[in-house]
Design a protein around this motif. Structure first.
Motif, PDB file in Angstrom:
ATOM      1  N   LYS A  77       0.858  -1.181   0.000  1.00 52.57           N
ATOM      2  CA  LYS A  77       0.000   0.000   0.000  1.00 52.57           C
ATOM      3  C   LYS A  77       0.895   1.232   0.000  1.00 52.57           C
ATOM      4  N   LYS A  78       0.282   2.387   0.001  1.00 50.27           N
ATOM      5  CA  LYS A  78       1.025   3.644  -0.048  1.00 50.27           C
ATOM      6  C   LYS A  78       2.043   3.755   1.090  1.00 50.27           C
ATOM      7  N   ASP A  79       1.679   3.288   2.281  1.00 47.47           N
ATOM      8  CA  ASP A  79       2.553   3.434   3.443  1.00 47.47           C
ATOM      9  C   ASP A  79       2.794   2.124   4.181  1.00 47.47           C
ATOM     10  N   LEU A  80       2.587   0.989   3.513  1.00 52.45           N
ATOM     11  CA  LEU A  80       2.746  -0.317   4.145  1.00 52.45           C
ATOM     12  C   LEU A  80       3.238  -1.341   3.130  1.00 52.45           C
TER      13      LEU A  80
ATOM     14  N   LYS B  62       3.954   9.924   6.845  1.00 52.41           N
ATOM     15  CA  LYS B  62       3.793  10.986   5.850  1.00 52.41           C
ATOM     16  C   LYS B  62       3.687  10.460   4.415  1.00 52.41           C
ATOM     17  N   GLY B  63       3.164   9.257   4.250  1.00 53.25           N
ATOM     18  CA  GLY B  63       2.975   8.730   2.907  1.00 53.25           C
ATOM     19  C   GLY B  63       4.245   8.338   2.177  1.00 53.25           C
ATOM     20  N   LYS B  64       5.357   8.217   2.898  1.00 49.76           N
ATOM     21  CA  LYS B  64       6.616   7.818   2.261  1.00 49.76           C
ATOM     22  C   LYS B  64       6.508   6.369   1.787  1.00 49.76           C
ATOM     23  N   ASN B  65       7.190   6.047   0.710  1.00 47.71           N
ATOM     24  CA  ASN B  65       7.126   4.720   0.107  1.00 47.71           C
ATOM     25  C   ASN B  65       7.934   3.720   0.945  1.00 47.71           C
TER      26      ASN B  65
END
Length: 89
Positions: free
Chosen positions: A9-12, A60-63
């Motif tokens: 996912k975006k952050d997981l 913060k939505g980091k990859n």
């Protein structure tokens, strides 16, 4: 090394590391946790003989894949440094 992305996912990210053991996984998790954008990094094995699954969540939505990649590059660089020192011995 074989890996299998279980969830992304975006952050997981949850990724299985086929055939790897605690030594590598501990080093990877320790290096990932040095990244200030990482919220959680840990791994688990359902049973002693199963492949470990890495879980990384970021802030913060980091990859999370970037955090894993950066940690792997850092570990590789550390190993290259050790090899150079040993070659000089």
């Amino acid at each position: 090394m074989e890996i299998k992305v279980i969830e992304l996912k975006k952050d997981l990210a949850r990724i299985a590391f086929i055939g790897e053991g605690h030594t590598f996984m501990n080093a990877l998790v320790d290096e990932i946790l040095k990244n200030p954008d990482v919220d959680v990094a840990n791994y688990s094995s359902e049973f002693h003989f199963t492949d470990p699954v890495l879980l990384v969540t970021t802030k913060k939505g980091k990859n999370p894949i970037d955090a894993i990649r950066d940690a792997a590059v850092s570990i590789s660089g550390n190993c290259a440094g050790i090899i150079k020192v040993l070659e000089k011995s």
